[in-house]
Design an enzyme around this catalytic site. Structure first.
Site, short mmCIF file in Angstrom:
data_model
loop_
_atom_site.label_atom_id
_atom_site.label_comp_id
_atom_site.label_asym_id
_atom_site.label_seq_id
_atom_site.Cartn_x
_atom_site.Cartn_y
_atom_site.Cartn_z
N CYS A 189 -119.30 41.68 -34.28
CA CYS A 189 -118.02 41.09 -33.89
C CYS A 189 -118.23 39.61 -33.63
CB CYS A 189 -117.50 41.79 -32.63
SG CYS A 189 -115.92 41.14 -32.04
N HIS A 190 -117.26 38.79 -34.02
CA HIS A 190 -117.40 37.34 -33.89
C HIS A 190 -116.69 36.77 -32.66
CE1 HIS A 190 -113.75 37.25 -36.84
NE2 HIS A 190 -113.36 37.49 -35.61
N HIS A 250 -115.10 43.37 -27.34
CA HIS A 250 -113.81 42.77 -27.02
C HIS A 250 -113.56 42.65 -25.51
CE1 HIS A 250 -112.19 43.96 -31.27
NE2 HIS A 250 -112.84 42.80 -31.27
N ASN A 290 -112.72 48.51 -36.22
CA ASN A 290 -112.33 48.81 -34.84
C ASN A 290 -111.66 50.17 -34.74
OD1 ASN A 290 -113.22 46.36 -33.72
ND2 ASN A 290 -111.37 45.32 -34.43
#
Length: 469
Positions: free
Chosen positions: A179-180, A216, A157
């Site tokens: 990304c999870h 995000h 990130n």
């Protein structure tokens, strides 16, 4: 690399940040549990001793009960050795140290600006990006020199800006960001399905979603379980728990109790509030989502965070303590005091490698340049949508427009990210400040914003030499 009886052999993976005391072990676990590939993993890290230790730890994974494949782990003293002829490049680095992160996260608190994470957006995300982007420019140039046909998978990130820097430096690169966060929202939808309709779903892969947005700050515009539209189900769930929030008593990671030491605890109240406001499902954790919104919404004070919105900030002191724990775990792995267990970690990195080798297609969310998959965001901006992954190919799913309700929130972030990338590439700190000052979390008088920016730059100048300071 070669194929033998449907399996890929002699695969070379270059791991940049290979001294990792977390992600590296996740990769080792999933590689050992996959019977479709074998080969070598070259571990490159500026801390060579840490990479060398992971070389030994990796060998232990080969001997663990349940291991289905063997990988030869090699610590590399140079990035060129690691990258030369690689089939895949995995990037998972810490840009700077916890001292710089301390400033990213906590210096803004002098001005009443609170950041639960501070690594993607907000003042902390901006400053982190300024020191990270030159590192990714260097990595991209080295990929072009040593393995231009390799697939590059980034976990670092700020995700969008890291991937943007890779493409800006080497336009022909084949890179994706992983990304999870969406996975957690799929699991929450499984919970809602059970809670509202009494239907138990066995796997998040059965929750089919359409993903739009940026890393995000992702949103779901469709969600289905078989033939059931999950939007009415999720609305009923959010209305049921809008005041109390939802606590999964079986989830030890996010458990809710009166002990504020659990920095990961949450009740999904931010996620629910955003859905009830805008009608699209916010598909990241509350700690991340809150940072993309104006500061007075969810981050007005530490008390508001904990008491009203029911999640916690993550102080850098916690990360320092966590590192000490992971260093002990590294010692235990290295000395053989801990039995290594092979099992699924829930990450999809190894599944992606298999798909890109032609060993089975995969549809999942990735961060890649916008080629029209989100028509109402700028072409070339790094966006997060689903993509189909197959042999040497990543094809974005046409996700459609961002809903008009959330477009002002997301498009503002996209514009800020473009500003920051341009400023970093030009090594122009004044241009970077222009983006910093309009970040939704900053929200303070311009003179104060400049003072904060200058202080944060001073605190991280060790990593900003390329900017002429």
């Amino acid at each position: 690399m070669k194929f033998n009886r449907g399996k890929a052999e002699e695969v070379k993976i270059a791991y940049i940040g290979g001294g990792s005391r977390g992600w590296a072990w996740t990769l080792m676990t999933d590689l050992a549990g996959c019977d479709k590939m074998s080969g070598e993993v070259y571990l490159y890290d500026i801390d060579y001793d840490a990479a060398k230790r992971n070389e030994a730890i990796g060998a232990r994974f080969n001997e663990a009960e349940g291991a289905l494949s063997r990988w030869n782990y090699r610590a590399s003293k140079t990035i060129d050795e690691a990258l030369s002829g690689a089939d895949f490049v995995i990037i998972s680095i810490l840009p700077g140290t916890f001292d710089e992160m301390e400033s990213d996260v906590h210096t803004p608190e002098k001005y009443g600006i609170y950041q639960p994470v501070g690594d993607t957006t907000g003042p902390g995300g901006v400053i982190r990006a300024l020191r990270t982007i030159p590192m990714f420019e260097y990595i991209a140039a080295k990929v072009e020199e040593n393995c231009p046909r390799a697939w590059v998978i980034n976990y670092t990130n700020p995700m969008s800006l890291c991937v943007g820097a890779l493409y800006r430096t080497f336009p022909g690169i084949k890179a994706i960001g992983c990304c999870h966060e969406v996975f957690g929202t799929q699991k929450l939808l499984m919970t809602a399905l059970d809670d509202i309709l009494g239907i138990k779903c066995e796997s998040r892969s059965e929750i089919k979603v359409n993903v739009v947005g940026v890393n995000h700050f992702t949103w779901l515009t469709e969600a289905k379980y078989r033939n059931i539209d999950l939007f009415p189900v999720y609305r009923a769930f959010c209305e049921k728990y809008r005041e109390t929030g939802y606590v999964d008593l079986k989830d030890s990671f996010h458990k809710w109790d009166e002990d504020d030491s659990n920095v990961w605890k949450l009740k999904h109240k931010v996620k629910m509030d955003l859905f009830l406001r805008y009608g699209a499902i916010a598909a990241a954790g509350d700690r991340h989502l809150a940072e993309f919104c104006p500061g007075k919404w969810y981050l007005d004070s530490v008390e508001a965070v904990r008491k009203k919105w029911a999640f916690n900030l993550t102080p850098v002191s916690y990360r320092r303590l966590d590192l000490r724990n992971r260093l002990k775990k590294s010692d235990d792995y290295y000395e053989g005091r801990v039995k290594i267990k092979i099992g699924s970690t829930g990450e999809e990195g190894v599944m992606m490698l298999c798909a890109l080798l032609g060993l089975g297609d995969l549809v999942t969310n990735v961060n890649i340049p916008n080629v029209g998959q989100i028509p109402n965001l700028p072409l070339g901006a790094i966006v997060e949508t689903n993509a189909v992954m197959r042999a040497d190919e990543v094809s974005p799913v046409m996700a459609g427009n961002l809903p008009v309700t959330v477009y002002p929130l997301v498009s503002r972030i996209v514009g800020e990210q473009e500003q920051i990338l341009n400023a970093a590439v030009a090594r122009d700190l004044d241009a970077a400040f222009a983006a910093f000052a309009v970040d939704p979390l900053v929200g303070i008088p311009l003179d104060d914003a400049r003072a904060l920016f200058d202080e944060m730059i001073e605190n991280t100048k060790k990593y900003l030499g390329v900017y002429g300071i």
